[in-house]
Structure formats: C-alpha cells, structure tokens
Design a protein around this motif. Sequence first.
Motif: not given
Ligand SMILES: Cc1cc2nc3c(=O)[nH]c(=O)nc-3n(C[C@H](O)[C@H](O)[C@H](O)COP(=O)(O)OP(=O)(O)OC[C@H]3O[C@@H](n4cnc5c(N)ncnc54)[C@H](O)[C@@H]3O)c2cc1C
Length: 428
Positions: A10, A13-14, A33-34, A40-41, A58-59, A219, A255, A383, A391-392
């Motif tokens: 994945g 950001i995490a 990464e898939a 990601g988001r 995103h802020v 995965l 997932e 997150d 959040t981020i």
């Molecule tokens: C429209 C929107 C606005 C937002 N606004 C804000 C904001 O203003 N401020 C803020 O701080 N946060 C904001 N957020 C939240 C922020 O985007 C998330 O908290 C953060 O991006 C989460 O990151 P993550 O890595 O935890 O998850 P994800 O971004 O979901 O990352 C997971 C990754 O795993 C990959 N994946 C999934 N399944 C598999 C698999 N089986 N095998 C391999 N890869 C896989 C996905 O493709 C993805 O790239 C917003 C979110 C959205 C959608």
Amino acid sequence: MTARRTHIVGAGIAGLSAALTLGRSGGEAVLYEAAPEPGGRCRTIHPADGFSHDNGTHVLFTANRQALNLLKAVGARDRWIEPERTGLPLYDARTGAMRRIGLSPWSWLRPSRRPPGIGISDLARILRLAFAVQDCPVASIIGNRPIMDSLIGPLTVAVLNTPPEAASARRLALALRSLLWPRAGRLLVARNGLSEDLVQPAVETLQTLGVPILAGQRLRSLVIHDDRVIGLSLTDRTIALRPEDQVVLALPPYEIERLLPALPVPRRFEAILNLHFRMPGLERPRFFGLTGALAQWLLVRRDHVSVTVSAADAAVHRDAADLAAAIWRDVVPVLRDLGLEASADRQPEARVVKEKRATIRQDASSLPQPPLRPLANLALAGDWLGTLPATIESAVISGEEAVAALQHAPAAGAYPSRHHPHRREDAA
Ligand SMILES: Cc1cc2nc3c(=O)[nH]c(=O)nc-3n(C[C@H](O)[C@H](O)[C@H](O)COP(=O)(O)OP(=O)(O)OC[C@H]3O[C@@H](n4cnc5c(N)ncnc54)[C@H](O)[C@@H]3O)c2cc1C
C-alpha cells in the motif's frame, strides 16, 4: 548475513511514511501498490484531456507536526502554503455576508476574527468539547448554537468527515487541543497539487534511499505459517519471505478484513464529494468556507476551482450534472467577489469525483480496532488506526508506528503506541 527486508503493501501516505522511516534509518524496504501510481486517497488525477486536478482538496494545519516533518524530510515543506493568512474567509450563502474567522482560539482575542455569534457560554461549551472525557456526539455538547453553524459544524465535518450529530467529541477534542498551541491553527494547502507537492517528492526521496516501489501489484493473499507471514501472493508474482523479513500492511480496513478476516476493523465509511470546475482562476491559491449551502469549501487554483462536500453520504448518490449545477450556483457569488468571471447561467466544464469510502465514519461509539502487530512479523498502518482523526497526520504517524512496532515490540500486539494510547488495551 543478508539484511532484513521489510515488505510494505500500500503506497498511500501511511505506506510512504513507513517506507521513508525505514529508508532513512538505513533499513531495506520494498513497497507494493495495487494502483498504477502511489498516493492512494491523496492524489492528483491526470486525465488524457489535460485537465489535471486533485481527487479532492486536502488541507493541513500547522498543528500537524508529523505530516509537516514528512514534508520537510522530502524537501516539500515550502510547497505547502497558507492561502488565507488573515483568517479563514467564511461566506454565508443565506445572507450573502462574508467574514473572516480565526481557527485558533487565540485569534479570537481580536473581535474581527471571532466566529459570528460566539458568546461566553459558547467558550465554556468549546472547552467542554476540547477536554471531553466521555465520548458523545459533538452536537450533544454544542447544541443548536450559532457557533455550530459558523465554526464547530464546519470544523467537525472537515476534520472527522462525519456529521456533528454523530461525530465523536473525543476525536475532535484531540484536533481542537492541538490547535490551542500558538500558531498551530494555520491552514495550509499544496501550492500546485497533491502529487507534485507531496507524493512525487516522497517517491523521489525513496528512490534516492534505494527503496523500490512496484506499482500495479495488488496483494491477493498472505501465506501464513505459525503466526508469521511467509509469503505474499501479488498480482503477477509470489514473494517468499525469509525468516528475518517483515511486512507492513498499509491498507484500508476493508482490505485488512479480506486478508486477515479474524481481525476487528471499522466497517462504516463516509463519502466526500469533490467538484472541479475548469476555468481561469488565480495565480496564488485562495481558500473559502461556505455555510448554508451544499458546497462547504472552495479552493481557487490557477486553472480550476475545486469544491468539497464532506460527510456527503446523502449528496453522493445524486446525479453528477445536477450536483455540478447546484454547487456552481453556490460558489458564483464568492468567485465574483474575487473578481473572477462567473455567472450562474454559464457553468464551466465540471469533473465530479465521488469518494464513497473517503474515510471511516468517526462516530461517538468506539470503533473496532485490531492490534497494531497482529502477527509476529506483520504490523498494520493506515489513517483509520487509533483514536486520532483519520487524516494525513494520522496516516503518517501510523506508518512510523508500524515500523517502530516491528523493531521494538516485545510481543505480538503489545506495542505501546505514543500517539494511539488505547491500542495497548485493544491489542490485549
Ligand atoms: C476527498 C478526500 C479529501 C480529504 N481531505 C483531507 C484533508 O483535507 N486533510 C487530511 O489530512 N486528510 C484528508 N483526507 C484523508 C486522507 O486522504 C487520508 O487520511 C490518507 O490519504 C490515508 O492514507 P492511507 O495511506 O492510510 O490510506 P490510502 O490512501 O487508502 O492508501 C492505501 C493504499 O493501498 C493501496 N491498496 C489497497 N489494496 C491493496 C492491495 N490489496 N494490495 C496493494 N495495494 C493496495 C491503495 O491503492 C492505496 O494506494 C481526505 C480524503 C479524501 C478521499
């Protein structure tokens, strides 16, 4: 002796945070990464017709120390700018009034930055909210006061992406307390976009650190033997793990549930609706809040205008063209106020991005949480883990903590977290 390798699945950001933490400490890591691109988001969409925009605005706040540290580490801190240095402009669509409010309570010492309608009894309510001990919905503390409309409501949906009638007061309290520090309440946006100003610099730093990112690798399943992961079955390959190797799953909860069905995970999500209008904007981004309208936030960029509707579970099912027309009508007065050419009957081309599972629903009932390290050589990131708003900032912290859990945990699931204190009990 071969170096221990950490397989991170994945590249949101995490996952990027976990990879940077490992890479910077000299560890060996590989990221899968898939999707075709990392982020990601939190990503920029580049359609073939050249109209590029973020999936959604995103802020960050200056209080988001871990996120800002990650930006510094990848040389991108100065790409995040404060569009509204003198307070957040808030447009009331019902009255047509525009005023600026401060997000930090310290700024309210100046009457011109105070949220409209705020009184002494509201300050007492805000304090009760910021130091909430028992969890309850935000609205049950603030009530039907004008500050719900002018401050707490917008802040709740922006931070927790959950309506105040259901949103967790304790989660919001963590964000509110972080805003109490002087200068912590400054709101930042990416100058050009999420990929250019966050994801790409992180990817380039990982390249320099020798951490490969394999995109298009989903995965499919984990091969587990005796409480350890021994293999990863990916889109077009199976990776056999050596005894010293480790895994970080930086994936959304659904997932994790698919891959490790015994773990408790949150199952409810909230949508965010994003609209992007293709039109000439402003060289330097501007950011506005709206109340009394469907549109909640407005970001004006050089060549487009982005509108956000959080906690959008109801709106997200509406027809895209209807949504674009309604939201365009909401934002025209603000755009005209900025001197931009905008008229209610001439709506520019619009892109509608519906993120149906934008974040977990962060309501006041306690959310199911898995242990941080459910298998001897596997830790979780994302997150949605812990008690911070999803959040981020929380994603960055979760990546760092997953790495720390694998390095130092005395036993599976028993890693005490700095930022997610209740995980220890959850893990027990
Ligand atoms: C429209 C929107 C606005 C937002 N606004 C804000 C904001 O203003 N401020 C803020 O701080 N946060 C904001 N957020 C939240 C922020 O985007 C998330 O908290 C953060 O991006 C989460 O990151 P993550 O890595 O935890 O998850 P994800 O971004 O979901 O990352 C997971 C990754 O795993 C990959 N994946 C999934 N399944 C598999 C698999 N089986 N095998 C391999 N890869 C896989 C996905 O493709 C993805 O790239 C917003 C979110 C959205 C959608």
